[in-house]
Design a protein around this motif. Structure first.
Motif, PDB file in Angstrom:
ATOM      1  N   ALA A  13       0.827  -1.211   0.000  1.00 41.27           N
ATOM      2  CA  ALA A  13       0.000   0.000   0.000  1.00 41.27           C
ATOM      3  C   ALA A  13       0.861   1.262   0.000  1.00 41.27           C
ATOM      4  O   ALA A  13       0.463   2.292  -0.560  1.00 41.27           O
ATOM      5  CB  ALA A  13      -0.926  -0.001   1.218  1.00 41.27           C
ATOM      6  N   ALA A  14       2.043   1.183   0.597  1.00 41.14           N
ATOM      7  CA  ALA A  14       2.926   2.348   0.681  1.00 41.14           C
ATOM      8  C   ALA A  14       3.317   2.866  -0.692  1.00 41.14           C
ATOM      9  O   ALA A  14       3.452   4.082  -0.892  1.00 41.14           O
ATOM     10  CB  ALA A  14       4.187   1.993   1.476  1.00 41.14           C
ATOM     11  N   TYR A  15       3.490   1.961  -1.643  1.00 38.32           N
ATOM     12  CA  TYR A  15       3.850   2.390  -2.995  1.00 38.32           C
ATOM     13  C   TYR A  15       2.776   3.293  -3.586  1.00 38.32           C
ATOM     14  O   TYR A  15       3.072   4.311  -4.224  1.00 38.32           O
ATOM     15  CB  TYR A  15       4.062   1.173  -3.901  1.00 38.32           C
ATOM     16  N   PHE A  16       1.511   2.942  -3.368  1.00 33.39           N
ATOM     17  CA  PHE A  16       0.397   3.674  -3.969  1.00 33.39           C
ATOM     18  C   PHE A  16      -0.009   4.901  -3.159  1.00 33.39           C
ATOM     19  O   PHE A  16      -0.708   5.779  -3.678  1.00 33.39           O
ATOM     20  CB  PHE A  16      -0.818   2.749  -4.117  1.00 33.39           C
ATOM     21  N   THR A  17       0.397   4.970  -1.886  1.00 30.57           N
ATOM     22  CA  THR A  17      -0.032   6.077  -1.023  1.00 30.57           C
ATOM     23  C   THR A  17       1.139   7.003  -0.690  1.00 30.57           C
ATOM     24  O   THR A  17       1.271   8.077  -1.276  1.00 30.57           O
ATOM     25  CB  THR A  17      -0.673   5.526   0.254  1.00 30.57           C
ATOM     26  N   TYR A  18       1.985   6.554   0.210  1.00 25.56           N
ATOM     27  CA  TYR A  18       3.086   7.427   0.627  1.00 25.56           C
ATOM     28  C   TYR A  18       4.061   7.675  -0.519  1.00 25.56           C
ATOM     29  O   TYR A  18       4.580   8.783  -0.689  1.00 25.56           O
ATOM     30  CB  TYR A  18       3.823   6.821   1.827  1.00 25.56           C
ATOM     31  N   GLY A  19       4.288   6.649  -1.325  1.00 26.07           N
ATOM     32  CA  GLY A  19       5.170   6.814  -2.474  1.00 26.07           C
ATOM     33  C   GLY A  19       4.631   7.848  -3.445  1.00 26.07           C
ATOM     34  O   GLY A  19       5.386   8.626  -4.035  1.00 26.07           O
ATOM     35  N   LYS A  20       3.308   7.861  -3.603  1.00 22.19           N
ATOM     36  CA  LYS A  20       2.676   8.851  -4.489  1.00 22.19           C
ATOM     37  C   LYS A  20       2.825  10.251  -3.901  1.00 22.19           C
ATOM     38  O   LYS A  20       3.050  11.229  -4.629  1.00 22.19           O
ATOM     39  CB  LYS A  20       1.196   8.500  -4.669  1.00 22.19           C
ATOM     40  N   LEU A  21       2.706  10.347  -2.568  1.00 23.05           N
ATOM     41  CA  LEU A  21       2.887  11.638  -1.893  1.00 23.05           C
ATOM     42  C   LEU A  21       4.302  12.163  -2.096  1.00 23.05           C
ATOM     43  O   LEU A  21       4.505  13.355  -2.367  1.00 23.05           O
ATOM     44  CB  LEU A  21       2.585  11.485  -0.394  1.00 23.05           C
ATOM     45  N   VAL A  22       5.285  11.277  -1.969  1.00 21.78           N
ATOM     46  CA  VAL A  22       6.684  11.654  -2.197  1.00 21.78           C
ATOM     47  C   VAL A  22       6.868  12.167  -3.620  1.00 21.78           C
ATOM     48  O   VAL A  22       7.518  13.189  -3.863  1.00 21.78           O
ATOM     49  CB  VAL A  22       7.617  10.453  -1.917  1.00 21.78           C
ATOM     50  N   ASP A  23       6.288  11.447  -4.571  1.00 25.24           N
ATOM     51  CA  ASP A  23       6.389  11.827  -5.981  1.00 25.24           C
ATOM     52  C   ASP A  23       5.755  13.187  -6.230  1.00 25.24           C
ATOM     53  O   ASP A  23       6.316  14.048  -6.919  1.00 25.24           O
ATOM     54  CB  ASP A  23       5.712  10.747  -6.827  1.00 25.24           C
TER      55      ASP A  23
END
Length: 491
Positions: A13-23
């Motif tokens: 889930a981190a890829y789709f949530t926090y990772g998206k926020l980082v991006d």
């Protein structure tokens, strides 16, 4: 078992949530990338996104998330938390920004990137630091596989030159020279995706073997204590030991390789943050194997410690055989030989690019690449053969790698935080993990046996090391916050 599955779900889930926020914090756009703008056919080469992902995964992983996770499992399932949240909040952020800031600075090496945002003094420190670290990594990942190949051929009854470590070391170094010298898409671009897939298959096979073999993965909530047989403190030894699979400064030296091959900035989320999440999942699986396959005595992971005492390669063989049988043997052989080699050659390649950026030497011409490849591989050969013949012993020096590796990660995170401050963006996303890693590095430095812990009174002295780590981290944060506010107050 439930806590393992929860951590696995959080990572995905981190890829789709926090990772998206980082991006979104960085804000990728449609600017021309270095691969398109420069496109020298050697280091700046546009490659498909799926290849970039698999190459990045193998570059940053190798056997790191396997060795580190197995060692981390000595502390028990508490290591699941570090792998999960370390990857999500620190490692993924670190890898993403080390790659994307390189991409936004014409594919610059990480030493140049840190210099841009932290000043010329830090740039010179990082130049020397990076080259030394990369040559050490490359050499170790030449000597290790050469020794393993000798063991394998001797088991098959081979003798003579085929049973000589020096022969295989020469072969590995010759390969390193070729891979470092030629275009990135010729060998690395063709072979690495295959090995990357093998690394993923090996992890999936281990995971399936754990579940089908009836092994019980202990729960975090029922084992939330230090299970290390030597009672080694969790803070900050576990955070230093489990680097690949959570956060590793070595990754920052590798990300610029792929930053020079992106067709679009919008690929960064998948290539950099995505590869780190994949590595975190691999580490989580191997940590679960270490926690579930071996005997626990008196609440301590004594069975795992006994297996690791025979060497990390032996431990990998043991896990693969226990979970996958004969197929596991093949994958283990591939893993313990091929994966270190693939980390070693990109280490030397990164060293070449760091030197080329340092001295402003274009790498399009063969003679310029030879000018850097020959001395780099020459030093690697001297160290490698010197160690093989017992003339040079760099094992003591190598002990410092764990600390220097995480210190490098700390510096890169501070550089990324300063970039965000200059751009008037949310710098907390980098500043908080930078502060955390500052506390980790300083605490370890004070009490680790290979650092200030050489002093008997400081060895694993938590009463001194813990406050020291916290105080220095707070000082670093205060210095950064003052500089960030100055940057953000400018028109």
């Amino acid at each position: 078992m439930i806590s393992f599955l929860l951590c696995l779900a959080i990572l995905i889930a981190a890829y789709f949530t926090y990772g998206k926020l980082v991006d979104q914090t960085l804000g990728p756009d449609d600017r021309e990338t270095p691969a398109v703008e420069i496109n020298d056919g050697v280091d700046y080469v546009v490659m498909p996104q799926w290849k970039l992902f698999l190459i990045q995964l193998l570059n940053i992983a190798g056997l790191g998330p396997i060795f580190g996770a197995m060692q981390g499992a000595l502390w028990g399932p508490v290591v699941f938390l570090w792998v999960t949240f370390g990857t999500m909040l620190a490692g993924g952020v670190h890898d993403y920004f080390s790659g994307m800031l390189s991409e936004r600075n014409r594919g610059a090496s990480i030493s140049e990137v840190t210099g841009i945002y932290l000043g010329g003094g830090m740039k010179n420190v990082m130049r020397v630091f990076s080259v030394v670290l990369l040559v050490m990594v490359g050499t170790v990942f030449a000597v290790g596989p050469a020794g393993l190949i000798v063991q394998l051929v001797k088991e098959k009854g081979a003798s003579g030159i085929l049973a000589q470590t020096t022969f295989w070391l020469a072969i590995v170094l010759a390969y390193y020279f070729i891979a470092t010298f030629i275009s990135i898409d010729k060998i690395i671009g063709k072979i690495y995706p295959v090995f990357g897939i093998c690394l993923i298959i090996m992890a999936i096979g281990v995971a399936i073997g754990i579940f089908t073999g009836g092994h019980q993965i202990p729960e975090i909530w029922s084992h939330f204590y230090n299970m290390h047989p030597k009672a080694t403190p969790i803070w900050s030894f576990m955070f230093i030991t489990v680097a690949c699979g959570a956060i590793s400064g070595f990754h920052a030296t590798q990300s610029p390789l792929m930053a020079r091959c992106l067709k679009s900035e919008r690929q960064g989320h998948f290539v950099f943050y995505g590869a780190m999440v994949a590595e975190g999942i691999i580490a989580l699986i191997w940590a679960a194997a270490g926690c579930s396959l071996y005997e626990v005595t008196g609440g301590l992971n004594t069975g795992l410690a006994a297996v690791l005492a025979h060497g990390q390669s032996a431990a990998i063989y043991d896990v693969c055989i226990k979970t996958m049988g004969p197929v596991g043997v093949v994958l283990a052989m591939l893993g313990v030989v091929a994966c270190p080699i693939t980390s070693g050659d990109t280490a030397f390649r990164s060293a070449r690019l760091t030197l080329s950026d340092w001295f402003g030497v274009s790498q399009e011409k063969y003679k310029n690449r030879l000018m850097l490849c020959v001395p780099l591989l020459g030093v690697g050969a001297i160290l490698g053969f010197g160690n093989t013949f017992g003339v040079i012993n760099y094992t003591v020096i190598w002990r410092y790698f764990s600390w220097t590796n995480q210190t490098l990660a700390m510096i890169v995170l501070w550089a990324a935080a300063m970039y965000l401050a200059k751009e008037k963006k949310n710098f907390w996303i980098c500043a908080l993990p930078a502060t955390f890693m500052s506390a980790v590095s300083i605490t370890y430095f004070v009490m680790a046996p290979e650092c200030l812990g050489l002093i008997p009174a400081l060895k694993q002295n938590t009463m001194v090391a813990y406050p020291a780590g916290i105080i220095v981290a707070v000082i670093f944060f205060a210095i950064f916050l003052r500089a960030a506010r100055k940057e953000q107050s400018r028109a």
